[in-house]
Design a protein around this motif. Structure first.
Motif, short mmCIF file in Angstrom:
data_model
loop_
_atom_site.label_atom_id
_atom_site.label_comp_id
_atom_site.label_asym_id
_atom_site.label_seq_id
_atom_site.Cartn_x
_atom_site.Cartn_y
_atom_site.Cartn_z
N ASP A 128 0.83 -1.08 0.10
CA ASP A 128 0.06 -0.04 0.02
C ASP A 128 0.77 1.19 0.00
N SER A 129 2.04 1.21 0.69
CA SER A 129 2.82 2.74 0.93
C SER A 129 3.48 2.96 -0.50
N VAL A 130 3.48 2.23 -1.35
CA VAL A 130 4.16 2.39 -2.68
C VAL A 130 3.03 2.65 -3.73
N LYS A 131 1.84 2.40 -3.43
CA LYS A 131 0.81 2.46 -4.77
C LYS A 131 0.57 3.68 -5.26
N GLY A 132 0.67 3.84 -6.54
CA GLY A 132 0.48 5.14 -7.01
C GLY A 132 1.93 5.81 -7.37
N ARG A 133 2.74 5.49 -6.68
CA ARG A 133 4.20 5.96 -6.80
C ARG A 133 5.38 5.11 -7.56
N PHE A 134 5.31 3.86 -7.26
CA PHE A 134 6.11 2.89 -7.88
C PHE A 134 5.54 2.18 -8.86
N THR A 135 6.12 1.77 -10.02
CA THR A 135 5.60 1.01 -11.12
C THR A 135 6.68 -0.08 -11.39
N ILE A 136 6.21 -1.62 -11.60
CA ILE A 136 7.07 -2.64 -11.71
C ILE A 136 6.60 -2.74 -13.19
N SER A 137 7.70 -3.54 -13.94
CA SER A 137 7.45 -3.71 -15.32
C SER A 137 8.63 -4.45 -15.90
N GLU A 138 8.41 -5.32 -16.92
CA GLU A 138 9.39 -6.05 -17.54
C GLU A 138 9.76 -5.63 -18.70
N ASP A 139 11.04 -5.69 -18.95
CA ASP A 139 11.56 -5.33 -20.19
C ASP A 139 12.03 -6.63 -21.00
N ARG A 140 11.18 -7.19 -21.65
CA ARG A 140 11.63 -8.37 -22.24
C ARG A 140 12.90 -8.45 -23.11
N GLY A 141 13.09 -7.47 -23.93
CA GLY A 141 14.12 -7.43 -24.69
C GLY A 141 15.46 -7.44 -23.98
N LYS A 142 15.45 -6.66 -22.83
CA LYS A 142 16.82 -6.85 -21.97
C LYS A 142 17.04 -7.83 -21.08
N GLY A 143 15.67 -8.75 -20.84
CA GLY A 143 15.59 -9.79 -19.88
C GLY A 143 15.63 -9.00 -18.41
N SER A 144 14.94 -8.05 -18.20
CA SER A 144 15.21 -7.25 -17.07
C SER A 144 13.67 -7.01 -16.43
N VAL A 145 13.73 -6.65 -15.25
CA VAL A 145 12.31 -6.31 -14.38
C VAL A 145 12.67 -4.90 -13.73
N ASN A 146 12.21 -3.94 -14.12
CA ASN A 146 12.26 -2.72 -13.59
C ASN A 146 11.35 -2.05 -12.64
N LEU A 147 11.90 -1.19 -11.78
CA LEU A 147 11.04 -0.65 -10.72
C LEU A 147 11.02 0.82 -10.82
N GLN A 148 10.27 1.41 -11.27
CA GLN A 148 9.97 2.94 -11.32
C GLN A 148 9.51 3.60 -10.09
N MET A 149 10.43 4.33 -9.52
CA MET A 149 10.02 5.04 -8.40
C MET A 149 10.02 6.51 -8.16
N ASN A 150 8.52 7.01 -8.20
CA ASN A 150 8.42 8.49 -8.20
C ASN A 150 8.07 8.93 -6.82
N ASN A 151 8.24 10.29 -6.67
CA ASN A 151 7.91 10.88 -5.49
C ASN A 151 8.63 10.19 -4.30
N LEU A 152 9.91 9.83 -4.42
CA LEU A 152 10.59 9.10 -3.18
C LEU A 152 10.48 10.13 -1.99
N GLN A 153 10.44 9.16 -0.98
CA GLN A 153 10.33 9.80 0.44
C GLN A 153 11.48 9.30 1.42
N PRO A 154 11.80 10.00 2.37
CA PRO A 154 12.79 9.64 3.28
C PRO A 154 12.63 8.02 3.84
N GLU A 155 11.18 7.67 3.99
CA GLU A 155 11.09 6.40 4.37
C GLU A 155 11.14 5.27 3.66
N ASP A 156 11.38 5.82 2.11
CA ASP A 156 11.65 4.71 1.03
C ASP A 156 13.30 4.41 0.95
N ALA A 157 14.14 5.13 1.69
CA ALA A 157 15.56 4.76 1.60
C ALA A 157 15.82 3.37 2.26
#
Length: 124
Positions: free
Chosen positions: A62-91
């Protein structure tokens, strides 16, 4: 055996953004789940998000909903985590992990292979 390698950590100010990447290699299996976890100093490692690449289904705490997005990049064989509006508690140090089969949750005991982690620092 599965190998996972995280990258993309760094230092940002509160409100900033980072994108973490998890390179998945080796033999992850036909059906598998990839999760992102984090651990702050003195705290338990907690699940943040996961993705079932076969279907593209995702889940978040719940604490990251709306701020973080997880996705797969099949071409690169990777899974990404886009993190927006980072807060000190995310450190924390962020880890990606592999779980055979579909995603059922973020219980770290169900994940069998882990990366070495990448550190995220957020200043207020």
């Amino acid at each position: 055996q599965v190998r996972l390698a995280e990258s993309g950590g760094g230092s940002v100010e509160a409100g900033g953004s980072l994108t973490l990447s998890c390179a998945v290699s080796g033999y992850p299996g036909i059906s598998y789940c990839v999760g992102w976890f984090r651990q702050a100093p003195g705290k338990e490692r907690e699940g943040v998000a996961n993705i079932y690449p076969d279907h593209g289904t995702t889940s978040y705490i719940d604490s990251v909903k709306g701020r973080f997005t997880i996705s797969e990049d099949r071409g690169k064989g990777s899974v990404n985590l886009q993190m927006n509006n980072l807060q000190p508690e995310d450190a924390a140090t962020y880890y990606c992990a592999h779980k055979p089969g579909w995603c059922r949750g973020l219980d770290r005991s169900e994940y069998d292979y882990w990366g070495q982690g990448t550190r995220v620092t957020v200043s207020s």
